[in-house]
Design an enzyme around this catalytic site. Structure first.
Site, PDB file in Angstrom:
ATOM      1  N   ILE A 190       0.842  -1.201   0.000  1.00  0.00           N
ATOM      2  CA  ILE A 190       0.000   0.000   0.000  1.00  0.00           C
ATOM      3  C   ILE A 190       0.879   1.254   0.000  1.00  0.00           C
ATOM      4  CG2 ILE A 190      -1.641   1.324   1.408  1.00  0.00           C
ATOM      5  CD1 ILE A 190      -2.856  -1.324   2.359  1.00  0.00           C
TER       6      ILE A 190
ATOM      7  N   ASN B 229       2.332   4.679   7.315  1.00  0.00           N
ATOM      8  CA  ASN B 229       1.831   3.476   6.645  1.00  0.00           C
ATOM      9  C   ASN B 229       2.562   2.214   7.098  1.00  0.00           C
ATOM     10  OD1 ASN B 229       0.764   1.823   4.201  1.00  0.00           O
ATOM     11  ND2 ASN B 229       2.995   1.746   4.009  1.00  0.00           N
TER      12      ASN B 229
ATOM     13  N   ILE C  82       3.580  -4.007  10.547  1.00  0.00           N
ATOM     14  CA  ILE C  82       3.922  -5.433  10.484  1.00  0.00           C
ATOM     15  C   ILE C  82       2.839  -6.243  11.184  1.00  0.00           C
ATOM     16  CG2 ILE C  82       6.422  -5.071  10.410  1.00  0.00           C
ATOM     17  CD1 ILE C  82       6.443  -5.826  13.440  1.00  0.00           C
ATOM     18  N   THR C  83       2.799  -7.525  10.867  1.00  0.00           N
ATOM     19  CA  THR C  83       1.956  -8.450  11.634  1.00  0.00           C
ATOM     20  C   THR C  83       2.848  -9.516  12.252  1.00  0.00           C
ATOM     21  OG1 THR C  83       1.618  -9.780   9.642  1.00  0.00           O
ATOM     22  CG2 THR C  83      -0.116  -8.202  10.194  1.00  0.00           C
TER      23      THR C  83
ATOM     24  N   MET D  40      -9.362 -12.417  15.354  1.00  0.00           N
ATOM     25  CA  MET D  40      -8.696 -13.523  16.054  1.00  0.00           C
ATOM     26  C   MET D  40      -7.284 -13.710  15.504  1.00  0.00           C
ATOM     27  SD  MET D  40     -10.923 -16.663  14.451  1.00  0.00           S
ATOM     28  CE  MET D  40     -10.166 -17.934  15.436  1.00  0.00           C
TER      29      MET D  40
ATOM     30  N   TYR E 269      -1.912  -6.645  16.849  1.00  0.00           N
ATOM     31  CA  TYR E 269      -2.159  -5.768  15.690  1.00  0.00           C
ATOM     32  C   TYR E 269      -3.467  -4.981  15.857  1.00  0.00           C
ATOM     33  CZ  TYR E 269      -2.569  -4.832  10.573  1.00  0.00           C
ATOM     34  OH  TYR E 269      -2.685  -4.257   9.328  1.00  0.00           O
TER      35      TYR E 269
ATOM     36  N   PRO F   5      -8.094   0.447   5.957  1.00  0.00           N
ATOM     37  CA  PRO F   5      -8.352  -0.488   4.867  1.00  0.00           C
ATOM     38  C   PRO F   5      -8.863  -1.830   5.385  1.00  0.00           C
ATOM     39  CG  PRO F   5      -6.067   0.316   4.827  1.00  0.00           C
ATOM     40  CD  PRO F   5      -6.661   0.651   6.168  1.00  0.00           C
TER      41      PRO F   5
ATOM     42  N   TYR G 140      -9.114  -5.923   3.704  1.00  0.00           N
ATOM     43  CA  TYR G 140      -8.100  -6.830   3.158  1.00  0.00           C
ATOM     44  C   TYR G 140      -7.739  -6.390   1.733  1.00  0.00           C
ATOM     45  CZ  TYR G 140      -8.422  -9.848   7.213  1.00  0.00           C
ATOM     46  OH  TYR G 140      -8.349 -10.334   8.492  1.00  0.00           O
TER      47      TYR G 140
HETATM   48  N1  CAA Z   1     -11.167 -15.729   9.910  1.00  0.00           N
HETATM   49  C1  CAA Z   1     -11.874 -16.872  10.145  1.00  0.00           C
HETATM   50  N2  CAA Z   1     -11.355 -17.945  10.755  1.00  0.00           N
HETATM   51  C2  CAA Z   1     -10.066 -17.882  11.160  1.00  0.00           C
HETATM   52  C3  CAA Z   1      -9.287 -16.728  10.965  1.00  0.00           C
HETATM   53  C4  CAA Z   1      -9.891 -15.641  10.298  1.00  0.00           C
HETATM   54  N3  CAA Z   1      -9.199 -14.500  10.032  1.00  0.00           N
HETATM   55  N4  CAA Z   1      -8.057 -16.947  11.479  1.00  0.00           N
HETATM   56  C5  CAA Z   1      -8.069 -18.189  11.987  1.00  0.00           C
HETATM   57  N5  CAA Z   1      -9.293 -18.773  11.779  1.00  0.00           N
HETATM   58  C6  CAA Z   1      -9.693 -20.108  12.164  1.00  0.00           C
HETATM   59  C7  CAA Z   1      -8.996 -21.186  11.352  1.00  0.00           C
HETATM   60  O1  CAA Z   1      -9.625 -21.384  10.093  1.00  0.00           O
HETATM   61  C8  CAA Z   1      -9.107 -22.382  12.267  1.00  0.00           C
HETATM   62  O2  CAA Z   1     -10.407 -22.896  12.170  1.00  0.00           O
HETATM   63  P1  CAA Z   1     -10.665 -24.488  12.130  1.00  0.00           P
HETATM   64  O3  CAA Z   1     -10.111 -24.990  13.441  1.00  0.00           O
HETATM   65  O4  CAA Z   1     -12.131 -24.607  11.987  1.00  0.00           O
HETATM   66  O5  CAA Z   1      -9.888 -24.983  10.943  1.00  0.00           O
HETATM   67  C9  CAA Z   1      -8.966 -21.762  13.670  1.00  0.00           C
HETATM   68  O6  CAA Z   1      -9.264 -20.368  13.500  1.00  0.00           O
HETATM   69  C10 CAA Z   1      -7.586 -21.897  14.260  1.00  0.00           C
HETATM   70  O7  CAA Z   1      -6.669 -21.442  13.269  1.00  0.00           O
HETATM   71  P2  CAA Z   1      -5.314 -22.233  12.961  1.00  0.00           P
HETATM   72  O8  CAA Z   1      -5.540 -23.717  12.887  1.00  0.00           O
HETATM   73  O9  CAA Z   1      -4.664 -21.564  11.789  1.00  0.00           O
HETATM   74  O10 CAA Z   1      -4.505 -21.953  14.331  1.00  0.00           O
HETATM   75  P3  CAA Z   1      -3.048 -21.478  14.505  1.00  0.00           P
HETATM   76  O11 CAA Z   1      -2.823 -21.268  15.977  1.00  0.00           O
HETATM   77  O12 CAA Z   1      -2.102 -22.369  13.771  1.00  0.00           O
HETATM   78  O13 CAA Z   1      -2.969 -20.057  13.774  1.00  0.00           O
HETATM   79  C11 CAA Z   1      -3.646 -17.817  13.309  1.00  0.00           C
HETATM   80  C12 CAA Z   1      -3.865 -19.049  14.167  1.00  0.00           C
HETATM   81  C13 CAA Z   1      -2.215 -17.283  13.552  1.00  0.00           C
HETATM   82  C14 CAA Z   1      -4.648 -16.797  13.768  1.00  0.00           C
HETATM   83  C15 CAA Z   1      -3.769 -18.176  11.809  1.00  0.00           C
HETATM   84  O14 CAA Z   1      -4.993 -18.857  11.580  1.00  0.00           O
HETATM   85  C16 CAA Z   1      -3.781 -16.931  10.964  1.00  0.00           C
HETATM   86  O15 CAA Z   1      -2.722 -16.427  10.590  1.00  0.00           O
HETATM   87  N6  CAA Z   1      -4.992 -16.425  10.663  1.00  0.00           N
HETATM   88  C17 CAA Z   1      -5.152 -15.195   9.908  1.00  0.00           C
HETATM   89  C18 CAA Z   1      -5.331 -14.031  10.842  1.00  0.00           C
HETATM   90  C19 CAA Z   1      -5.640 -12.830  10.013  1.00  0.00           C
HETATM   91  O16 CAA Z   1      -6.729 -12.661   9.506  1.00  0.00           O
HETATM   92  N7  CAA Z   1      -4.618 -11.945   9.867  1.00  0.00           N
HETATM   93  C20 CAA Z   1      -4.792 -10.801   9.032  1.00  0.00           C
HETATM   94  C21 CAA Z   1      -3.494 -10.566   8.314  1.00  0.00           C
HETATM   95  S1  CAA Z   1      -3.676  -9.360   7.020  1.00  0.00           S
HETATM   96  C22 CAA Z   1      -3.640  -7.925   7.837  1.00  0.00           C
HETATM   97  O17 CAA Z   1      -3.443  -7.837   9.005  1.00  0.00           O
HETATM   98  C23 CAA Z   1      -3.890  -6.712   6.999  1.00  0.00           C
HETATM   99  C24 CAA Z   1      -5.065  -6.008   7.477  1.00  0.00           C
HETATM  100  O18 CAA Z   1      -4.938  -4.963   8.122  1.00  0.00           O
HETATM  101  C25 CAA Z   1      -6.404  -6.508   7.108  1.00  0.00           C
END
Ligand code: CAA
Length: 241
Positions: free
Chosen positions: A14, A82, A85-86, A142, A147, A177, A179
């Site tokens: 971005i 801007n 990190i995550t 979650m 963050y 923003p 995603y």
């Molecule tokens: N939405 C919906 N469900 C989610 C989720 C999300 N964002 N993140 C995790 N879950 C769910 C998984 O699908 C999983 O569900 P099931 O058990 O039914 O399969 C459950 O939560 C546990 O997840 P993991 O098995 O992956 O557990 P973990 O401990 O290995 O990892 C985690 C957990 C680190 C949160 C990983 O799932 C992850 O990285 N999730 C994404 C989190 C996210 O959305 N980050 C945004 C990054 S982009 C950003 O930050 C830019 C911005 O400003 C928008």
């Protein structure tokens, strides 16, 4: 004289789109970056925008970096916070480092970037401070207690700073923003990302350029009556007033 704009994390994602959009609108842009020299050098040669390497999580780094920018381009008129990190993890598995690193880079950086230049802006009677929050600072997410806390904290910071400087021609605003199609979002596990995209009414990830347009709007000389505001750009995924 063209206004001087500093974009932190301005060489990738971005931030790159913000740097390029502001340049196209006539600003003298300085793009900060933290560590990826290859990406920064490529960016500089492709855009002809000067790059400045310093850690936004360090007060000394920002003080020195901003002084170098002012020496090269002149007083800073616009700051775009801007860089971010995550370090995603459920809190019950999160280390203290994962917590502190995100707070330092995503939230403390706002103090670090603003404090060295705010008095100059106040004296000159003009400033634009635009910070990039996130849908996840508004609704929580979650795996992102660090963050989400930083991105929500940034909104409180901006509202307070807006009040302090409203009489000085300085506006302080936020773009939140959803995603967006960047490397940061590409790092989300594929299955999770699919479920996130399914929740976006517009039916797709955002584009970096769409966020950059919001920033350019708030940076504009003619939007001085907007301060302490948050523009939400998330494809309809979350509504907040
Ligand atoms: N939405 C919906 N469900 C989610 C989720 C999300 N964002 N993140 C995790 N879950 C769910 C998984 O699908 C999983 O569900 P099931 O058990 O039914 O399969 C459950 O939560 C546990 O997840 P993991 O098995 O992956 O557990 P973990 O401990 O290995 O990892 C985690 C957990 C680190 C949160 C990983 O799932 C992850 O990285 N999730 C994404 C989190 C996210 O959305 N980050 C945004 C990054 S982009 C950003 O930050 C830019 C911005 O400003 C928008």
């Amino acid at each position: 004289m063209a206004r001087v704009a500093v974009v932190t994390g301005g060489t990738r994602g971005i931030g790159r789109a913000i740097s390029e959009t502001l340049k196209a609108k006539g600003y003298q842009v300085a793009a900060n970056y933290g560590g990826n020299d290859d990406a920064a050098n490529k960016f500089q040669s492709e855009t002809d925008i000067p790059v400045f390497k310093f850690d936004v999580g360090s007060f000394e780094g920002c003080t020195e970096g901003l002084a170098a920018i002012e020496e090269k381009l002149g007083p800073v008129d616009v700051i775009v916070n801007n860089a971010g990190i995550t370090r995603d993890s459920m809190l019950h598995k999160m280390s203290q480092e994962q917590w502190e690193e995100v707070i330092r880079v995503d939230l403390t950086s706002l103090f670090n970037m603003t404090r060295p230049v705010i008095n100059g802006m106040r004296e000159r009677g003009f400033g634009r401070i635009v910070s990039i929050s996130s849908i996840n600072g508004q609704k929580g997410q979650m795996g992102q207690s660090n963050y989400s806390a930083a991105k929500a904290g940034l909104i409180g910071f901006s509202k307070a700073l807006a009040q302090e400087n409203a009489r000085k021609g300085i506006t302080v605003n936020v773009v939140a923003p959803g995603y967006v199609d960047t490397e940061m979002v590409a790092a989300v596990p594929e299955k999770v990302l699919e479920s996130i995209i399914a929740q976006i009414p517009v039916g797709r990830l955002g584009k970096a350029e769409e966020i950059a347009e919001c920033v350019a709007f708030l940076a504009n000389d003619n939007t001085g009556f907007i301060t302490g505001a948050t523009i939400t750009a998330n494809g309809g995924q979350y509504f907040t007033s």
